[in-house]
Design an enzyme around this catalytic site. Structure first.
Site, mmCIF file in Angstrom:
data_model
loop_
_atom_site.group_PDB
_atom_site.id
_atom_site.type_symbol
_atom_site.label_atom_id
_atom_site.label_comp_id
_atom_site.label_asym_id
_atom_site.label_seq_id
_atom_site.Cartn_x
_atom_site.Cartn_y
_atom_site.Cartn_z
ATOM 1 N N GLU A 159 0.832 -1.211 0.000
ATOM 2 C CA GLU A 159 0.000 0.000 0.000
ATOM 3 C C GLU A 159 0.870 1.267 0.000
ATOM 4 O O GLU A 159 0.736 2.135 0.851
ATOM 5 C CB GLU A 159 -0.960 -0.022 1.193
ATOM 6 C CG GLU A 159 -1.896 -1.232 1.140
ATOM 7 C CD GLU A 159 -2.931 -1.289 2.252
ATOM 8 O OE1 GLU A 159 -2.648 -0.777 3.339
ATOM 9 O OE2 GLU A 159 -4.013 -1.857 2.008
ATOM 10 N N ASP A 200 -8.163 -9.288 3.812
ATOM 11 C CA ASP A 200 -7.901 -8.255 4.811
ATOM 12 C C ASP A 200 -8.964 -8.242 5.906
ATOM 13 O O ASP A 200 -9.835 -7.390 5.900
ATOM 14 C CB ASP A 200 -7.868 -6.879 4.104
ATOM 15 C CG ASP A 200 -7.337 -5.783 5.013
ATOM 16 O OD1 ASP A 200 -6.825 -6.104 6.085
ATOM 17 O OD2 ASP A 200 -7.431 -4.603 4.619
ATOM 18 N N GLU A 239 -12.320 -3.281 12.312
ATOM 19 C CA GLU A 239 -12.376 -2.463 11.099
ATOM 20 C C GLU A 239 -13.544 -2.844 10.186
ATOM 21 O O GLU A 239 -14.326 -1.989 9.785
ATOM 22 C CB GLU A 239 -11.051 -2.582 10.336
ATOM 23 C CG GLU A 239 -11.048 -1.794 9.039
ATOM 24 C CD GLU A 239 -9.700 -1.832 8.326
ATOM 25 O OE1 GLU A 239 -8.734 -2.387 8.883
ATOM 26 O OE2 GLU A 239 -9.616 -1.290 7.204
HETATM 27 C C1 GCU Z 1 -5.932 -2.432 5.877
HETATM 28 C C2 GCU Z 1 -6.301 -1.169 6.587
HETATM 29 C C3 GCU Z 1 -5.190 -0.184 6.555
HETATM 30 C C4 GCU Z 1 -3.909 -0.826 7.063
HETATM 31 C C5 GCU Z 1 -3.628 -2.087 6.311
HETATM 32 C C6 GCU Z 1 -2.458 -2.885 6.866
HETATM 33 O O1 GCU Z 1 -5.814 -2.196 4.515
HETATM 34 O O2 GCU Z 1 -7.461 -0.630 6.026
HETATM 35 O O3 GCU Z 1 -5.554 0.922 7.331
HETATM 36 O O4 GCU Z 1 -2.850 0.041 6.940
HETATM 37 O O5 GCU Z 1 -4.732 -2.932 6.381
HETATM 38 O O6 GCU Z 1 -2.706 -3.912 7.491
HETATM 39 O O7 GCU Z 1 -1.318 -2.535 6.671
#
Ligand code: GCU
Length: 696
Positions: A303, A382, A410
């Protein structure tokens, strides 16, 4: 703070039963502590003292003199056979459970009652100060749930070695995916001055046996990148000091690009000598301040976080470089496997996010250094309400592994809806990977026994913040409690953990215990029923992840699709016609998931694209299942509120009102989910509800 909300499961409520209180007071009125106690053992004794004051109204007399009258003896026994110490039977029982040898595990303890009258004695022996700490909390659980100590014979030790909580706290005071207020660690770009609340958090964590914490978000921003420098280390060391007293080792999340961003180096290439030296110097500096620093938690190439890919290197190169820097100090690198393409084109049907972690990491098996652990989310996507277990478990026989859960809700109602997650986690731990044939459950991978790992364990994203009750929803405290208890011993039952938590939190009124336990046990299935049919997932509002939005992610870059059209829905992940993801499992799981006939209903749409008329094992069609579960789920959510309402007057007014409010919101919101999902699929499919209920 001293409210019932704040005290969570460490209420230490006065014991009204006089006979019981008298017996406890006799048994604990004098505590003989051996002179060479550690700091952790001292903290344990202080906790015991505090609890005795609160529950029994007595101040135990603490002494180091041997005594002839009734007392509790607290002793650390390192090394030699504890059997000789009069705990022989307890130890044998622990050995039967498979992990003890003739000496006490450093984190283990025995707690044995003997004699009567003047000769009555309770002996607590810990394999170290930590063992004492866990033994004391065990004892306090018995007291708070009003169990007699006479005849007690306990030997216990944790099953998993690393039992970790991950804070996703940012230095600006926000918490990523936090639903309980702001951070208890940081405010306005700095560490908070008053660390009292951090101490209470350490007590909560220690009381359920957790022994490690990372204190900053895995997404490491600008200021947090500097936590590993002399500018912040003195403050980090103060926090480490608090946790150390409760047997908890501190870790930091690091920014892989730190050498480039703050180190004055022109690259962060893990094979570059200057970079390697920079990390070694950084590690030396950290250990100067925090001699028992745990190590680094790393989110890299995930990400948009920086990582080794930018330099044409792989994850083993990246992790090993950090591991080399920490190795002389005994530190660990916990490297996350949440790596996937978050810029996917939804038109591209060949890329499957579920495949990503396995595809990235299995080729690297055997290449990681001894002090690297891979942290793997429980499922391939996730933290959805329902997803299969990640096929990475068991697939890397020469790599240390940590399982990652999310205590923060979440995708499971954000602590506005009640969703007790222990049953979900238990399913994961009990899942048989068949990596070495039948009996290769995930819990044998996390405890290191299946492939003889050097380090292993379980971590989770925390759900706490600075709300008075820590977790937003008071019932969400059960998830933090339950996480600790379950990873201490995965054989504990979900019901048993729920009952423990309820007694410690709300007392021993049987109608309260029964009702709250039932509510907790129903809550995950209820949440699943109105949000997430048959394993499909992701029909949720993008980014915030709260509330329904069926197509919110359907044409996006995140790789999370349901592919619903007028004829059917679901993701084809089979070998013959789909993405081939099913092949990542060992047999017979691969064949089970691959087969439309055999695939379990609850995961059907995760693995298969089917027509709405497809008949489930339950005897219903897919579309009728969607309608039924959504109607029933919304009704059941309202039922939770009714159940809680029946406890009015039996739970203190503050917590009663807090929970009632959340449950009322949930009941309302569940109707919204019901109607959005049902209407969407009715409009797509045109198939009416068999029972003719209102679909808008
Ligand atoms: C999910 C989550 C993010 C987090 C990511 C992770 O995508 O929404 O906020 O950073 O997991 O586990 O790194």
């Amino acid at each position: 703070m001293n409210s019932t909300l704040y005290k969570a499961w460490l209420q230490y409520a006065p014991i009204e039963d006089r006979e019981l209180a008298a017996a406890y007071s006799r048994q604990l009125g004098t505590i003989v502590v051996d002179q060479q106690q550690s700091r952790v053992a001292n903290a344990a004794v202080q906790e015991l003292k505090h609890a005795c004051q609160s529950m029994l109204g007595i101040v135990p007399n603490i002494t180091s003199e041997a005594l002839n009258s009734s007392h509790l003896e607290v002793r650390i026994h390192v090394g030699a056979a504890a059997a000789a110490e009069g705990a022989a039977e307890g130890i044998t029982e622990a050995m039967d459970r498979g992990r003890a040898d003739t000496q006490l595990d450093p984190e283990g303890f025995t707690l044995v009652h003997s004699g009567q009258g003047q000769q009555e004695k309770l002996v607590l022996i810990g394999g170290s100060g930590k063992g004492i700490l866990y033994g004391v909390f065990h004892l306090l659980r018995l007291l708070a749930s009003h169990q007699p100590l006479t005849g007690l014979k306990v030997a216990d030790q944790p099953v998993n070695r690393l039992r970790m909580i991950n804070q996703w706290d940012n230095v600006d005071g926000t918490v990523e995916r936090g639903y309980s207020g702001q951070s208890i660690f940081y405010e306005n770009g700095r560490f908070t001055d008053n660390l009292e609340r951090v101490r209470d958090y350490a007590r909560l964590l220690a009381s359920v046996g957790m022994n490690a914490i990372s204190i900053n978000n895995v997404n490491v921003h600008e200021i947090e990148t500097r936590f590993i420098t002399a500018e912040y280390l003195p403050t980090v060391a103060k926090v480490a000091d608090i946790f150390r007293e409760y047997g908890i080792t501190l870790y930091l999340s690091i920014n892989f690009a730190a050498p480039l961003h703050i180190g004055g180096v022109s690259t962060s290439d893990p094979l570059n000598e200057e970079v390697r030296q920079w990390w070694k110097d950084a590690a030396d500096e950290i250990y100067d301040h925090i001699p028992d620093f745990g190590g680094f938690l790393v989110k890299a190439d995930s990400e948009h976080r920086p990582g080794p890919f930018a330099y044409g290197r792989d994850h083993a190169d990246g992790a090993n470089m950090l591991a080399e820097a920490l190795e002389p100090h005994g530190g660990l690198v916990i490297w996350r496997c949440f790596v996937y393409n978050c810029m996917q084109d939804w038109r591209d049907r060949s890329t499957d996010r579920a495949r990503a972690a396995y595809d990235h990491f299995t080729p690297l098996d055997g290449r990681f250094k001894d002090n690297v652990l891979l942290q793997i989310k429980n499922g391939p996507m996730d933290f959805q309400v329902r997803e299969p277990v990640s096929p990475l478990f068991g697939s890397m026989k020469e790599t240390n592994q940590v399982l990652e859960f999310q205590v923060a809700q979440e995708y499971t109602g954000q602590q506005r809806h009640v969703c007790y997650l222990v049953p979900q986690w238990k399913e994961v731990l009990d899942f048989d990977t068949y990596a070495d044939g039948a009996g290769s459950e995930v819990k044998k991978i996390t405890n290191g026994s299946l492939h003889g790992m050097k380090y292993s364990g379980i971590a989770a994203v925390s759900n706490i913040g600075n709300d008075e009750n820590w977790t937003g929803h008071t019932l969400a405290q059960a998830n933090l409690y339950g996480f600790g208890r379950l990873i201490w011993n995965p054989e504990l039952s979900s019901e048993g953990i729920a009952e423990e938590w309820t007694r410690l939190t709300f007392g021993n009124d049987e109608s309260v215990v029964k009702t709250v336990c039932r509510m907790l046990m129903q809550s995950w299935p209820i949440y699943e029923s109105y949000t997430s049919p048959l394993g499909v997932g992701w029909m949720i509002t993008p980014h915030t992840h709260y509330g329904p939005d069926v197509d919110g992610y359907e044409y996006s870059r995140w790789g999370t699709y349901h592919f619903a059209d007028r004829d059917g829905m679901g993701v084809d992940r089979t070998m013959a016609t789909g993405t081939g993801y099913t092949a990542q499992y060992f047999e017979p799981n691969a064949a089970l998931y691959d087969s439309l006939e055999d695939c379990p209903d609850e995961l059907l749409l995760f693995f298969h694209h089917v027509p709405y008329s497809h008949m489930l094992k339950s005897g219903k069609t897919v579309i009728q299942h969607i309608y039924d579960t959504h109607f029933e789920g919304a009704e059941a959510a309202a039922g939770l509120l009714d159940a809680w309402t029946s406890l009015e007057g039996k739970v203190d007014p503050e917590r009663f009102a807090q929970v009632a409010q959340r449950l009322a919101d949930q009941a309302e919101h569940a109707k919204h989910w019901r109607d959005v999902i049902n209407t969407y699929f009715y409009r797509k499919s045109g198939v009416p509800d068999d029972s003719g209920r209102i679909i808008y």
